[in-house]
Scaffold this active site. Sequence first.
Site, short mmCIF file in Angstrom:
data_model
loop_
_atom_site.label_atom_id
_atom_site.label_comp_id
_atom_site.label_asym_id
_atom_site.label_seq_id
_atom_site.Cartn_x
_atom_site.Cartn_y
_atom_site.Cartn_z
CB ALA A 69 -0.88 -0.01 1.23
N GLY A 117 -0.70 -5.23 0.30
CA GLY A 117 -1.76 -5.12 -0.70
C GLY A 117 -1.35 -5.74 -2.03
CD GLU A 120 -4.23 -7.69 1.76
OE1 GLU A 120 -3.67 -6.57 1.71
OE2 GLU A 120 -5.16 -7.95 2.53
CD GLU A 140 -0.44 -6.24 5.04
OE1 GLU A 140 0.22 -7.26 5.35
OE2 GLU A 140 -1.01 -6.10 3.95
#
Length: 715
Positions: A69, A117, A120, A140
């Site tokens: 992210a 992310g 993901e 994270e």
Amino acid sequence: MIYEGKAITVKEIEGGIAQLDFDLQGESVNKFNRLTIEELGAAAEALKSQKNLKGLVVTSSKDSFIVGADITEFTELFAGSEEDLVANNLKANEVFNAIEDLPFPTVTAINGIALGGGFEMCLATDYRVMAPKAKVGLPEVKLGIFPGFGGTVRLSRLVGVDNAVEWIAGGTENRADAALKVGAVDAVVEAGKLVDAAVAIINQCNEGKLDNLARREEKKGKIKLNAMESMMAFEISKAFVAGKAGKNYPAPVEAIKTMQKHAGMTRDKAIEVEAKGFAKMAKTNVAACLVGLFLNDQALKKKASAWEKEASDVKLAAVLGAGIMGGGVAYQSALKGTPIIMKDINQDGITLGLNEAKKQLVKRVDKGKMDAGKMADVLNSITPTLNYGDFKNVDLVVEAVVENPKVKDIVLRETEDMVRDDAIITSNTSTISIDLLAKNLKRPENFCGMHFFNPVHMMPLVEVIRGAKTSDRAIATTVAYAKAMGKTPIVVNDCPGFLVNRVLFPYFGGFIGLVRDGADFQKVDKVMEKFGWPMGPAYLLDVVGMDTGKHAGAVMADGFPDRMKHEGTTAIDVMFDNNRYGQKNDKGFYKYELDRKGKQQKVVDEETYKLLEPVVQGKNEFSDEDIIARMMIPLCLETVRCLEDGIVEDPADADMGLIFGIGFPPFRGGALRYIDDLGVDKFVELADKFADLGPLYHPTEKLREMAKTGKKFFG
Ligand SMILES: NC(=O)c1ccc[n+]([C@@H]2O[C@H](COP(=O)([O-])OP(=O)(O)OC[C@H]3O[C@@H](n4cnc5c(N)ncnc54)[C@H](O)[C@@H]3O)[C@@H](O)[C@H]2O)c1
């Protein structure tokens, strides 16, 4: 072209197969910023509306896949309410769900790093193929949060609870072989063949040889465990992870709790549970501090890179003094590829320094991090000597002889005569002013401090100290050399103790005062360790060494007599006077004994209490809160003074220096952020409560002003 944006393009490549490519314009890496998520949503829409598509390959045109992210957006994002955060996550998840639900087989080609992310995204497709050098993971928790784009849901269903816990609660970055083994990816193929492999998988799905829908349903369904298995897997891992992460880092355990909660749910409900857990973590102060830390670290790296542009080459270095520090500097320099001459005045010193380097290298070989050939190369790039023979070829010198201004003065002047005019000379002094050491030099512009911490190979920080006459070239070259050694350099201005020791000694001052007023030193250690320090102050003094502590303390007292001079005999004096130097001679505040494995163990020694009796004035019981306040206020106030005096450039440098230099608890973000978090006004109020303890506890006028006007150090 099916879709064209600024971060994503989608086009048909062959036989009805589409390629969705991440290539964020104007950036060297792909990251999931707001723009990318929006575009991914639009791309998914465009793909859904296409007729006759047979499959999708997801790729990246950068060296990495997607690094994660965009953390620079976090501070603002996390400032919103918990409800807003949940809503925000659910909205983003609609995009990932839309990719997962596309009406044809989907495969991600992971060419490089895919973290957070980024991974993901990979999990949203039916299959994943991965290049051998790529890395995947969900790190994270290192930012005090856990995955929020469906990672806890999809990974736990794909690789099983135990593996998902290991990856998510551990925040590990995983190599291709490990990812393949647990089933996080389906194949490992050379980077150049990833798209072909992905297309082959899609074709097999369409020929009925692979069942992508069954795979998809597995990811979207409940975790396949019965109640008993589920209880066992989650409860055991919660206890284990709690023990490892500690109370100060809640995210890893919360991630497990979240997976446990959504284990019996299908995707959409499970994602709601994840979003709630994520929002709860994003609102913690720990997350704010760890995100702040990440951003400060980025800022620090930028500064160092800017310096590097002005640096002269260091092809050959030299270190003077082959002691604890000199030996460490030689090892680290050689290990990281800069050959180094190691000079001492006696052969014993040289032998010691070389043995120390050998010991570290053997450890690396034993751990499989290095082979014998490389070890020999490293050792050969350390040239031990008793004279200045080759010094004309040296680009940078680190002086690491005994901490004595007179000896250093002689050695530095001698060195200046032996090196080229353009060579940079640095001193590893821990306390002596750089201007004082520069006083008798002919070329003070080529001189600065280069303060390493002990043990050199372990400690990440190097303070680069600028004297009044130091040139930018000297700073730039020293910063670049520190970076080449794998260290994090912070440039500070000159004063006794520079940043780190100037702040550390007031903290020891807090400790001395507590013991004087009757606090049990062991309790102080325990309280400060619970607060988050890697070791309490008494234990730290044992590690530093009482001789070093006493000597450096005296230099600091000379420099700042108003607050760092201690009346009468202190606890440190008592230890020193009784030859209790700490770990180095097995006795300090604690005793050190070898355990069965031959490792030094810290043991309580009743004798210490007897020895301390004469300095203890009264018996007081201190609450944990009082101990923390009496230890932390002096440290925090001295950090404020360093900032006000221009010793450090900004609050980020100060806080990072303390985290990297003395292990300030990272989840608290640093001394200045700690003041911010308490509230500057509340902090000043607290300090005033302890005003009787002397100037170490007196806030500066500027800080009082900040308290009044509501100003903070960060943001
Ligand atoms: N030990 C620490 O924790 C630590 C941490 C940071 C900085 N420092 C600083 O690093 C410096 C060295 O400390 P140390 O702990 O390694 O000391 P040390 O006593 O282990 O080593 C000093 C070495 O310098 C050699 N030496 C003395 N005079 C010399 C000369 N004229 N030329 C060449 N070599 C000479 C000695 O023979 C000895 O081998 C000091 O300035 C100290 O303050 C120490």
